[in-house]
Design an enzyme around this catalytic site. Structure first.
Site, short mmCIF file in Angstrom:
data_model
loop_
_atom_site.label_atom_id
_atom_site.label_comp_id
_atom_site.label_asym_id
_atom_site.label_seq_id
_atom_site.Cartn_x
_atom_site.Cartn_y
_atom_site.Cartn_z
CE LYS A 106 -4.47 0.88 0.17
NZ LYS A 106 -5.56 0.02 -0.33
P1 NAD Z 1 -13.24 7.89 -2.40
O1 NAD Z 1 -12.23 8.91 -2.10
O2 NAD Z 1 -13.73 7.78 -3.80
O3 NAD Z 1 -14.52 8.10 -1.45
C1 NAD Z 1 -14.46 8.21 -0.08
C2 NAD Z 1 -15.82 8.70 0.43
O4 NAD Z 1 -15.83 8.70 1.84
C3 NAD Z 1 -16.16 10.12 -0.01
O5 NAD Z 1 -17.54 10.18 -0.33
C4 NAD Z 1 -15.90 10.94 1.25
O6 NAD Z 1 -16.67 12.12 1.30
C5 NAD Z 1 -16.32 9.94 2.30
N1 NAD Z 1 -15.77 10.24 3.61
C6 NAD Z 1 -14.52 10.67 3.94
N2 NAD Z 1 -14.43 10.84 5.27
C7 NAD Z 1 -15.63 10.51 5.78
C8 NAD Z 1 -16.19 10.48 7.08
N3 NAD Z 1 -15.45 10.85 8.14
N4 NAD Z 1 -17.46 10.08 7.23
C9 NAD Z 1 -18.21 9.71 6.15
N5 NAD Z 1 -17.75 9.72 4.91
C10 NAD Z 1 -16.49 10.12 4.72
O7 NAD Z 1 -12.64 6.50 -1.88
P2 NAD Z 1 -13.05 5.05 -2.33
O8 NAD Z 1 -12.12 4.62 -3.40
O9 NAD Z 1 -14.52 4.99 -2.54
O10 NAD Z 1 -12.64 4.23 -1.02
C11 NAD Z 1 -13.52 4.10 0.12
C12 NAD Z 1 -13.04 2.95 0.97
O11 NAD Z 1 -13.03 1.77 0.19
C13 NAD Z 1 -11.62 3.08 1.53
O12 NAD Z 1 -11.57 2.44 2.79
C14 NAD Z 1 -10.78 2.31 0.52
O13 NAD Z 1 -9.57 1.84 1.11
C15 NAD Z 1 -11.73 1.17 0.23
N6 NAD Z 1 -11.48 0.49 -1.03
C16 NAD Z 1 -11.47 1.14 -2.22
C17 NAD Z 1 -11.25 0.42 -3.39
C18 NAD Z 1 -11.34 1.07 -4.75
O14 NAD Z 1 -11.25 0.35 -5.75
N7 NAD Z 1 -11.55 2.37 -4.84
C19 NAD Z 1 -10.98 -0.95 -3.34
C20 NAD Z 1 -10.99 -1.59 -2.09
C21 NAD Z 1 -11.25 -0.86 -0.94
#
Ligand code: NAD
Length: 416
Positions: A106
């Site tokens: 990561k």
């Molecule tokens: P992103 O940046 O696209 O979205 C994150 C979202 O969370 C946004 O809507 C933001 O406003 C919201 N957010 C941030 N802080 C917050 C809080 N305190 N309370 C509520 N909402 C809050 O990110 P993403 O890619 O959607 O990733 C989200 C999660 O999924 C992370 O934990 C990431 O590690 C995990 N993830 C993502 C992927 C991927 O392919 N993008 C794959 C596996 C896991």
């Protein structure tokens, strides 16, 4: 205690539990507790106003016994080495759960992308890439997007790496734009995997998915796409949120329209016909499925007892603390763990990498059907493990993953 430290402690305690049940040799347990390599860099960037700022960046490579390191890069003001280490470790388990030939890594940069211009983000990405360049590569370590990084970020990484190499190397990153050899279906792959897990859980709980109520915390890549896919599958999305707050509608909302509203206003809040709620309220709403899809440690000892969902399907990485996990288990709330529930992203990343290495492009149907069969089969294997050992699904997933990684370490041997 910092939330990064808490997250790493929770990852280590999950490993310890699995190692004990599996009777893993102490040396191999110790091996898996520590990342193989951690690189910390200070990234100097000239901001648009002429000022020079230095950002802290990190790349943690946890384990590569089963294949090249694989894992996303996160841009966030709260990034810490501990948090990135925990996320790298989770990647090792996640790739093993879906049986991908990858290890786990990561990356992260401590920055606030919301306060930076596109040019500043490009400079940061390119300089960070040049500083971790020697550690990454198509057969070594393959980055991907994570929180606040996207396909454009991956295109900059691919170009910087390729410029230094002297030829185009698309397979050094995944999650690229489709026009730059990215895979069809990659953008919504994590969410499709989450939705498949919701569907499999509904089957397991004997609940119809049609009309099932769903609350989603986080409306970014994972949360918004999961909302749209589940809506298309007939589920009723009753609440969504972002960092500014959440919205609730008892009759269900149309996530496509909410997305338009968020794109226009910058947040889901104040959406017509919905009631504004806090993130805390969203987590404790009565619903069939709760999908945390924002950041870690959101379901913790303070709120776990108030969770009213029948099942939690973890879109985010590490959204539930171990204490909360225990409380939910005792309450009878089924938790589909992150390393299974959000493995759709890395699965299609793997499919993208294979397409790149073969210089092929597959249709969306081909990609989605390969994704579907991997997640359905991993879901069944995890369920089988948890039934066999009479443990919850997180422990079942960990037993499956840790046994696969330990077996690879054992067979490779400790050299010299
Ligand atoms: P992103 O940046 O696209 O979205 C994150 C979202 O969370 C946004 O809507 C933001 O406003 C919201 N957010 C941030 N802080 C917050 C809080 N305190 N309370 C509520 N909402 C809050 O990110 P993403 O890619 O959607 O990733 C989200 C999660 O999924 C992370 O934990 C990431 O590690 C995990 N993830 C993502 C992927 C991927 O392919 N993008 C794959 C596996 C896991």
């Amino acid at each position: 205690m910092s939330s990064g430290r808490e997250f790493l402690d929770s990852a280590l305690s999950q490993l310890k539990k699995a190692a004990e049940v599996l009777n893993i040799e102490p040396g191999i347990h110790l091996y898996m507790q520590n990342p193989k390599r951690t690189l910390i860099v200070a990234i100097p960037i000239r901001m648009e106003n002429g000022e020079v700022k230095v950002f802290k960046g990190v790349r943690v490579q946890h384990n590569n016994a089963r294949g090249p390191y694989k894992g996303g890069i996160r841009y966030h003001p709260n990034v810490t080495v501990e948090e990135v280490t925990a996320l790298a470790m989770l990647m090792t388990w996640k790739c093993a759960v879906v049986d991908l030939p990858y290890g786990g890594a990561k990356g992260g940069v401590v920055c606030n992308p919301k306060e930076m211009t596109k040019t500043e983000l490009e400079r940061l990405t390119r300089r960070y890439t040049s500083m971790i360049y020697e550690l990454i590569g198509p057969y070594v370590d393959i980055p991907a997007p994570d929180v606040y990084t996207d396909a454009q970020t991956m295109a900059w990484i691919m170009d910087t790496y390729s410029q230094i190499r002297g030829y185009q190397v698309p397979e050094v990153v995944t999650g690229k734009p489709v026009s730059l050899l990215g895979s069809l279906g990659r953008n919504e792959a994590t969410s499709r995997g989450v939705a498949i897990c919701v569907r499999e859980t509904a089957k397991y709980l004997n609940k119809p998915l049609k009309g099932a109520t769903v609350s989603i915390q986080g409306f970014g890549n994972v949360g918004s796409n999961a909302a749209c896919i589940l809506y298309d599958m007939g589920a009723k999305i009753v609440a969504v949120s972002d960092s500014k707050g959440g919205i609730y509608s008892r009759d269900g909302l149309n996530p496509y329209r909410v997305l338009e509203h968020k794109n226009a206003t910058g947040s889901v809040i104040n959406y017509d016909g919905c009631q504004n709620i806090t993130n805390e309220e969203l987590l404790t709403l009565k619903c069939d499925f709760l999908i945390p899809a924002a950041l870690e440690n959101q379901i913790n000892s303070r709120n776990a007892d108030m969770i009213q969902a029948a099942a939690v399907v973890e879109g985010a990485n590490g959204p539930t603390t171990p204490e909360a996990d225990r409380i939910l288990y005792e309450k009878g709330v089924l938790v589909v763990p992150d390393i299974l529930a959000n493995a759709g992203g890395v699965t299609v990343s793997y499919l993208e990498w294979v397409q790149n290495l073969k210089r092929e492009t597959w249709t969306l149907e081909e990609v989605n059907s390969k994704l579907e069969s991997r997640i359905v089969s991993a879901y069944a294997s995890v369920l089988e493990k948890s039934k066999k050992h009479e443990v919850n699904m997180r422990d079942g997933a960990m037993l499956l993953a840790v046994s696969r990684v330990a077996e690879a370490i054992r067979l490779l041997g400790i050299w010299p």
